[in-house]
Design a protein around this motif. Structure first.
Motif, short mmCIF file in Angstrom:
data_model
loop_
_atom_site.label_atom_id
_atom_site.label_comp_id
_atom_site.label_asym_id
_atom_site.label_seq_id
_atom_site.Cartn_x
_atom_site.Cartn_y
_atom_site.Cartn_z
N PRO A 1 -15.42 10.32 -44.56
CA PRO A 1 -16.39 9.22 -44.52
C PRO A 1 -15.75 7.85 -44.68
N LYS A 2 -14.45 7.83 -44.96
CA LYS A 2 -13.73 6.56 -45.04
C LYS A 2 -12.36 6.72 -44.39
N THR A 3 -11.74 5.59 -44.10
CA THR A 3 -10.41 5.57 -43.51
C THR A 3 -9.49 4.78 -44.44
N PRO A 4 -8.18 5.07 -44.47
CA PRO A 4 -7.29 4.34 -45.38
C PRO A 4 -7.37 2.82 -45.17
N THR A 5 -7.34 2.10 -46.27
CA THR A 5 -7.35 0.63 -46.19
C THR A 5 -5.94 0.16 -45.87
N CYS A 6 -5.55 0.37 -44.63
CA CYS A 6 -4.23 -0.02 -44.12
C CYS A 6 -4.44 -0.87 -42.87
N ILE A 7 -3.60 -1.86 -42.70
CA ILE A 7 -3.72 -2.71 -41.51
C ILE A 7 -2.32 -3.04 -41.01
N LEU A 8 -2.17 -3.05 -39.69
CA LEU A 8 -0.87 -3.26 -39.06
C LEU A 8 -0.92 -4.44 -38.10
N PHE A 9 0.07 -5.32 -38.24
CA PHE A 9 0.24 -6.47 -37.34
C PHE A 9 1.61 -6.36 -36.68
N ASP A 10 1.77 -6.95 -35.50
CA ASP A 10 3.10 -6.97 -34.89
C ASP A 10 3.95 -8.07 -35.52
N GLU A 11 5.17 -8.22 -35.01
CA GLU A 11 6.11 -9.17 -35.63
C GLU A 11 5.65 -10.62 -35.53
N HIS A 12 4.70 -10.89 -34.62
CA HIS A 12 4.18 -12.24 -34.47
C HIS A 12 2.88 -12.46 -35.24
N GLY A 13 2.45 -11.46 -35.98
CA GLY A 13 1.23 -11.58 -36.76
C GLY A 13 -0.03 -11.26 -36.00
N LYS A 14 0.10 -10.59 -34.85
CA LYS A 14 -1.08 -10.19 -34.07
C LYS A 14 -1.60 -8.84 -34.57
N PHE A 15 -2.91 -8.76 -34.78
CA PHE A 15 -3.51 -7.53 -35.26
C PHE A 15 -3.29 -6.39 -34.26
N GLY B 1 13.52 2.18 -38.46
CA GLY B 1 14.55 1.15 -38.51
C GLY B 1 14.05 -0.26 -38.30
N ASP B 2 14.76 -0.97 -37.41
CA ASP B 2 14.46 -2.38 -37.17
C ASP B 2 13.03 -2.59 -36.67
N GLU B 3 12.55 -1.64 -35.87
CA GLU B 3 11.20 -1.78 -35.34
C GLU B 3 10.17 -1.78 -36.45
N ALA B 4 10.35 -0.91 -37.44
CA ALA B 4 9.43 -0.85 -38.58
C ALA B 4 9.55 -2.11 -39.42
N ARG B 5 10.76 -2.61 -39.57
CA ARG B 5 10.96 -3.78 -40.42
C ARG B 5 10.36 -5.05 -39.81
N LYS B 6 10.13 -5.05 -38.51
CA LYS B 6 9.53 -6.21 -37.86
C LYS B 6 8.02 -6.28 -38.09
N LYS B 7 7.41 -5.12 -38.28
CA LYS B 7 5.96 -5.05 -38.37
C LYS B 7 5.46 -5.51 -39.74
N PHE B 8 4.23 -6.05 -39.75
CA PHE B 8 3.55 -6.37 -41.00
C PHE B 8 2.58 -5.23 -41.29
N PHE B 9 2.88 -4.42 -42.29
CA PHE B 9 2.02 -3.30 -42.66
C PHE B 9 1.55 -3.50 -44.09
N PHE B 10 0.23 -3.51 -44.26
CA PHE B 10 -0.36 -3.70 -45.58
C PHE B 10 -1.20 -2.48 -45.92
N GLU B 11 -1.07 -1.97 -47.14
CA GLU B 11 -1.95 -0.90 -47.60
C GLU B 11 -2.33 -1.15 -49.06
N CYS B 12 -3.50 -0.67 -49.43
CA CYS B 12 -4.01 -0.86 -50.80
C CYS B 12 -3.87 -2.32 -51.24
N PHE B 13 -4.24 -3.24 -50.36
CA PHE B 13 -3.98 -4.65 -50.61
C PHE B 13 -5.14 -5.39 -51.25
#
Length: 226
Positions: free
Chosen positions: A45-59, A75-87
């Motif tokens: 009934p719910k989904t994880p409160t996680c959100i992902l943006f690309d390296e330029h801040g695009k949702f 690696g580098d690809e993951a480090r470029k992304k903005f990933f927020f969880e339990c924020f």
């Protein structure tokens, strides 16, 4: 369009979701839920409160989709992304304004208002799409509904105002329609629900027609174990 339609968003620390009703407010409302997780073989009934943006801040994505996409990168690809969880609780105890930032998994920061706005925007758009798909072809827009967004009791007024601003930027409410957004305390919302349950136990399947609200002298305690 009937403005008694309601969408309630539970923006949780760990999980988020929404319920909706297309019934009259005066009627006995039986809310409906969207279930999440089909892409990961779940039905929750719910989904994880996680959100992902690309390296330029695009949702990019939210919930299970964001979690899955981020954990598949390396690696580098993951480090470029903005990933927020339990924020969500990053707002607690802070003096809030539009410039406050929160830290992503890669250590880079983004304005908290943008993170919360995009999360609410996704939940809003998903809700409108889901309801329209299940309403016999009738199309809905945000202004057709009264929106409820829950917040923790421990949040101070600035955090509640922050959520109202994020909801406004997300297009949940528009100028002149501010009264269509209700900021509700989580504990109070839970208590209102409990009062509608059978007085001789919280099981909704119970056949008792007497609710806690109708039972004189009945006491209960709401505990948030989230």
């Amino acid at each position: 369009m009937d403005n008694s339609y309601i969408i309630a968003i539970d923006f949780g620390t760990a999980y988020s979701g929404y319920a909706f009703s297309l019934e009259k407010i005066e009627a006995e409302i039986e809310p409906r839920l969207k279930y999440w997780g089909q892409q990961v073989a779940l039905r929750t009934p719910k989904t994880p409160t996680c959100i992902l943006f690309d390296e330029h801040g695009k949702f990019l994505s939210f919930g299970y989709e964001a979690q899955s996409a981020y954990f598949k990168t390396r690696g580098d690809e993951a480090r470029k992304k903005f990933f927020f969880e339990c924020f969500k609780m990053s707002l607690y105890g802070k003096k809030l304004n539009s410039d406050v930032t929160i830290e992503a998994a890669n250590g880079r920061s983004m304005k908290a208002l943008k993170v919360f706005t995009e999360a609410l925007r996704h939940l809003k758009e998903d809700a409108l799409k889901f309801i329209s798909e299940n309403a016999g072809g009738k199309q809905f827009i945000a202004s057709d509904f009264t929106w409820v967004v829950t917040v923790p009791v421990i949040w101070d007024p600035s955090a509640k105002q922050f959520m109202r601003e994020a909801a406004t930027q997300a297009g949940i409410v528009t100028a002149g329609k501010e009264d269509r957004l209700v900021i509700a305390l989580e504990a109070e919302a839970a208590s209102v629900w409990c009062k509608k349950l059978p007085a001789d136990g919280f099981e909704t399947e119970n056949n008792s027609r007497v609710t806690f609200e109708q039972a004189s002298g009945t006491q209960y305690i709401v505990v948030d174990c989230g």
